[in-house]
Design an enzyme around this catalytic site. Structure first.
Site, PDB file in Angstrom:
ATOM      1  N   TYR A  92       0.827  -1.206   0.000  1.00 51.66           N
ATOM      2  CA  TYR A  92       0.000   0.000   0.000  1.00 51.66           C
ATOM      3  C   TYR A  92       0.861   1.255   0.000  1.00 51.66           C
ATOM      4  O   TYR A  92       1.778   1.392   0.804  1.00 51.66           O
ATOM      5  CB  TYR A  92      -0.895  -0.014   1.234  1.00 51.66           C
ATOM      6  CG  TYR A  92      -2.064   0.952   1.210  1.00 51.66           C
ATOM      7  CD1 TYR A  92      -2.652   1.360   0.024  1.00 51.66           C
ATOM      8  CD2 TYR A  92      -2.601   1.423   2.405  1.00 51.66           C
ATOM      9  CE1 TYR A  92      -3.732   2.221   0.017  1.00 51.66           C
ATOM     10  CE2 TYR A  92      -3.695   2.279   2.421  1.00 51.66           C
ATOM     11  CZ  TYR A  92      -4.250   2.682   1.223  1.00 51.66           C
ATOM     12  OH  TYR A  92      -5.332   3.532   1.217  1.00 51.66           O
ATOM     13  N   SER A 183       0.787  -7.980   1.368  1.00 55.83           N
ATOM     14  CA  SER A 183      -0.050  -6.943   1.960  1.00 55.83           C
ATOM     15  C   SER A 183      -1.058  -6.434   0.922  1.00 55.83           C
ATOM     16  O   SER A 183      -1.879  -7.211   0.456  1.00 55.83           O
ATOM     17  CB  SER A 183       0.819  -5.830   2.542  1.00 55.83           C
ATOM     18  OG  SER A 183       0.083  -5.020   3.416  1.00 55.83           O
ATOM     19  N   ASP A 273       0.228 -10.876  13.295  1.00 54.02           N
ATOM     20  CA  ASP A 273       0.035  -9.709  12.421  1.00 54.02           C
ATOM     21  C   ASP A 273      -1.019  -8.779  13.015  1.00 54.02           C
ATOM     22  O   ASP A 273      -2.182  -9.146  13.144  1.00 54.02           O
ATOM     23  CB  ASP A 273      -0.396 -10.188  11.032  1.00 54.02           C
ATOM     24  CG  ASP A 273      -0.269  -9.116   9.954  1.00 54.02           C
ATOM     25  OD1 ASP A 273      -0.325  -7.917  10.293  1.00 54.02           O
ATOM     26  OD2 ASP A 273      -0.127  -9.489   8.782  1.00 54.02           O
ATOM     27  N   HIS A 302       3.503  -8.710  10.430  1.00 51.56           N
ATOM     28  CA  HIS A 302       3.455  -8.148   9.084  1.00 51.56           C
ATOM     29  C   HIS A 302       4.889  -7.789   8.683  1.00 51.56           C
ATOM     30  O   HIS A 302       5.285  -6.620   8.721  1.00 51.56           O
ATOM     31  CB  HIS A 302       2.551  -6.917   9.083  1.00 51.56           C
ATOM     32  CG  HIS A 302       1.902  -6.619   7.781  1.00 51.56           C
ATOM     33  ND1 HIS A 302       0.832  -7.335   7.306  1.00 51.56           N
ATOM     34  CD2 HIS A 302       2.163  -5.675   6.843  1.00 51.56           C
ATOM     35  CE1 HIS A 302       0.450  -6.839   6.144  1.00 51.56           C
ATOM     36  NE2 HIS A 302       1.261  -5.837   5.831  1.00 51.56           N
TER      37      HIS A 302
END
Length: 319
Positions: A92, A183, A273, A302
């Site tokens: 992202y 992700s 995560d 993560h």
């Protein structure tokens, strides 16, 4: 085992809580039809970066709403027979990154395409034009407009359009194409294979954009998901529209596209995560009906998952 979410046995049965719009399938069928009606006006421009084993190009095409979308495209030099390809997706707000880290696949006989998501860190065009809030974040861009104007709807379609374009190249065997990413890239890997079901193998890592209501209920609407809380704080502070908003987000909830996936799935997940909670990842994984396997890392969040890159490489070599 450390727990930040549900126990593993519950995760393996979890089906998600974010509402799914009643017209979800019709919405995506119409969206795919819109994408397929476009003239993509594909352009391949030789890049300044070149390598002994690869021809490197800046690839441009016209996506939905007229945006010019960019991807890096690399193909093996002197390859005379159709060969496999892999489509890669970034995290992202990131970009397609450097050229050199794609060369391992090119050296193994693959073409490689890497999308720049519109409006993020690359050079793809974001044409904007939505009504209502455009405050901080792509998940909520267009949330107060019609679902057809949500930005992630357009990005989802870009993934499938890029895959279709790569499959049309004479040097690529359209029956030997994979997808991968982590992700946001993991989410877009799943989306790409759902909207372009010819994708044969896909390797998502801790996918984003799944089960938004679960993220909010866990009080993890922060970091990558912070815009969910921001939206409520700015535009619905007493949550009068809560059900409406989460239902609208359901149009871009990856878990509800999962049933369309036909390719073989290898997924990596860390049970610690707190960015993309494990339950949200299992919500999509548990809905996949195609052949699948999940590699679970109990003590990882993560972050880099040891050996998963090697597993992905070996997995893609089976194309």
């Amino acid at each position: 085992m450390p727990i930040v979410d549900m126990p593993l046995e519950e995760l393996k049965k979890y089906q998600g809580i974010n509402p799914c719009p009643d017209d979800f399938d019709a919405f995506w069928d119409a969206s795919i039809a819109e994408m397929k009606s476009l003239d993509p006006q594909v352009e391949l421009i030789p890049s300044k970066f070149q390598a002994p084993c690869a021809e490197c190009f800046d690839l441009f095409f016209t996506g939905v709403r007229g945006a010019r979308i960019h991807a890096k495209y690399l193909r093996p030099k002197n390859s005379t027979e159709p060969h496999p390809a892999v489509i890669q997706f970034h995290g992202y707000t990131g970009s397609s990154g450097d050229w050199n880290d794609k060369l391992n696949y090119v050296a193994s006989g693959f073409s490689v395409a890497v999308l720049d998501c519109r409006g993020q860190g690359g050079i793809s065009e974001d044409v904007g034009g939505v009504k209502g809030n455009t405050f901080h974040g792509h998940i909520i861009r267009g949330l107060d407009d019609s679902p057809e104007n949500m930005l992630f709807r357009h990005i989802f379609l870009d993934t499938a359009q890029l895959a279709s374009i790569v499959m049309s190249f004479p040097e690529v065997d359209e029956n030997r194409v994979g997808a991968m990413g982590g992700s946001q890239g993991g989410a877009l890997t799943l989306v790409c294979a759902a909207l372009e079901p010819r994708i044969k193998r896909l390797a998502p890592i801790y996918p984003f954009l799944c089960d938004y209501k679960r993220v909010w209920e866990m009080d993890l609407a922060q970091n990558a998901y912070a815009e969910l809380k921001d939206f409520f704080r700015h535009f619905d502070p007493t949550h009068k529209r809560e059900e409406e908003i989460f239902t609208r987000l359901g149009y871009i909830d990856v878990q509800y596209l999962a049933k369309r996936i036909k390719g073989q799935v290898l997924m990596g997940t860390g049970l610690m995560d707190t960015i993309c909670p494990p339950s949200t990842q299992f919500a999509v994984y548990n809905k996949i009906t195609a052949p699948k396997d999940m590699v679970i890392y109990p003590d990882f969040g993560h972050e880099w998952l040891p050996s998963f890159g090697d597993m992905t490489y070996e997995f893609m070599m089976g194309l």
